[in-house]
Design a protein around this motif. Structure first.
Motif, PDB file in Angstrom:
ATOM      1  N   UNK A   1      63.494  22.553   8.195  1.00  0.00           N
ATOM      2  CA  UNK A   1      64.356  22.910   7.058  1.00  0.00           C
ATOM      3  C   UNK A   1      63.753  24.078   6.283  1.00  0.00           C
ATOM      4  N   UNK A   2      64.614  24.847   5.664  1.00  0.00           N
ATOM      5  CA  UNK A   2      64.185  25.984   4.856  1.00  0.00           C
ATOM      6  C   UNK A   2      64.575  25.693   3.409  1.00  0.00           C
ATOM      7  N   UNK A   3      63.642  25.909   2.504  1.00  0.00           N
ATOM      8  CA  UNK A   3      63.915  25.676   1.091  1.00  0.00           C
ATOM      9  C   UNK A   3      64.933  26.701   0.594  1.00  0.00           C
TER      10      UNK A   3
ATOM     11  N   UNK B   1      56.958  27.930  10.384  1.00  0.00           N
ATOM     12  CA  UNK B   1      58.336  28.346  10.604  1.00  0.00           C
ATOM     13  C   UNK B   1      58.762  27.849  11.981  1.00  0.00           C
ATOM     14  N   UNK B   2      59.969  27.328  12.057  1.00  0.00           N
ATOM     15  CA  UNK B   2      60.522  26.871  13.322  1.00  0.00           C
ATOM     16  C   UNK B   2      62.011  26.688  13.191  1.00  0.00           C
ATOM     17  N   UNK B   3      62.751  26.888  14.274  1.00  0.00           N
ATOM     18  CA  UNK B   3      64.199  26.785  14.221  1.00  0.00           C
ATOM     19  C   UNK B   3      64.655  25.401  13.787  1.00  0.00           C
TER      20      UNK B   3
ATOM     21  N   UNK C   1      52.357  26.792  18.071  1.00  0.00           N
ATOM     22  CA  UNK C   1      52.218  25.713  19.033  1.00  0.00           C
ATOM     23  C   UNK C   1      53.605  25.268  19.467  1.00  0.00           C
ATOM     24  N   UNK C   2      53.665  24.707  20.664  1.00  0.00           N
ATOM     25  CA  UNK C   2      54.928  24.195  21.177  1.00  0.00           C
ATOM     26  C   UNK C   2      54.657  22.890  21.901  1.00  0.00           C
ATOM     27  N   UNK C   3      55.677  22.054  21.922  1.00  0.00           N
ATOM     28  CA  UNK C   3      55.561  20.770  22.605  1.00  0.00           C
ATOM     29  C   UNK C   3      56.948  20.313  23.019  1.00  0.00           C
TER      30      UNK C   3
ATOM     31  N   UNK D   1      53.082  29.753  12.630  1.00  0.00           N
ATOM     32  CA  UNK D   1      52.519  29.460  11.319  1.00  0.00           C
ATOM     33  C   UNK D   1      51.489  30.512  10.898  1.00  0.00           C
ATOM     34  N   UNK D   2      51.288  30.557   9.593  1.00  0.00           N
ATOM     35  CA  UNK D   2      50.194  31.311   9.001  1.00  0.00           C
ATOM     36  C   UNK D   2      49.506  30.395   8.000  1.00  0.00           C
TER      37      UNK D   2
END
Length: 107
Positions: free
Chosen positions: A102-104, A97-99, A73-75, A87-88
């Protein structure tokens, strides 16, 4: 039944009323194909919002099944930036996931 609940929740999110400060968006495209053990849909509105998803029933083990899904999705946010989430979702949970997310750190 789980499939219907998940689909209804995602669809309700897509068509939720915009904040009063925004003009009402018009639906530009809406496609939906819902089967007994799979679905596919896409929605795009005039305010730059779009989402799509597909899923299918997966037999996890002899007694349990799960709806395995993927989509995006985008907004356009209040800051004028367009944000996109891919996403899954499966028997192990929801994985966005998105730019801008945050990534763990790796263990």
């Amino acid at each position: 039944m789980k499939f219907a609940i998940v689909f209804a929740a995602l669809f309700a999110l897509a068509v939720a009323a915009p904040p009063a400060s925004h003009q009402e968006a018009q639906v530009l495209r809406l496609e939906s194909d819902v089967g007994v053990d799979s679905f596919n849909y896409a929605l795009e509105t005039s305010d730059g919002t779009a989402q799509q998803a597909q899923g299918q029933l997966k037999q996890v083990d002899p007694e349990n099944a799960a709806v395995v899904q993927q989509g995006s999705y985008r907004f356009i946010a209040d800051d004028g930036q367009t944000y996109t989430i891919n996403w899954t979702a499966d028997e192990f949970g929801f994985h966005p996931e998105g730019a801008h997310l945050p990534v763990a750190p790796e263990a």
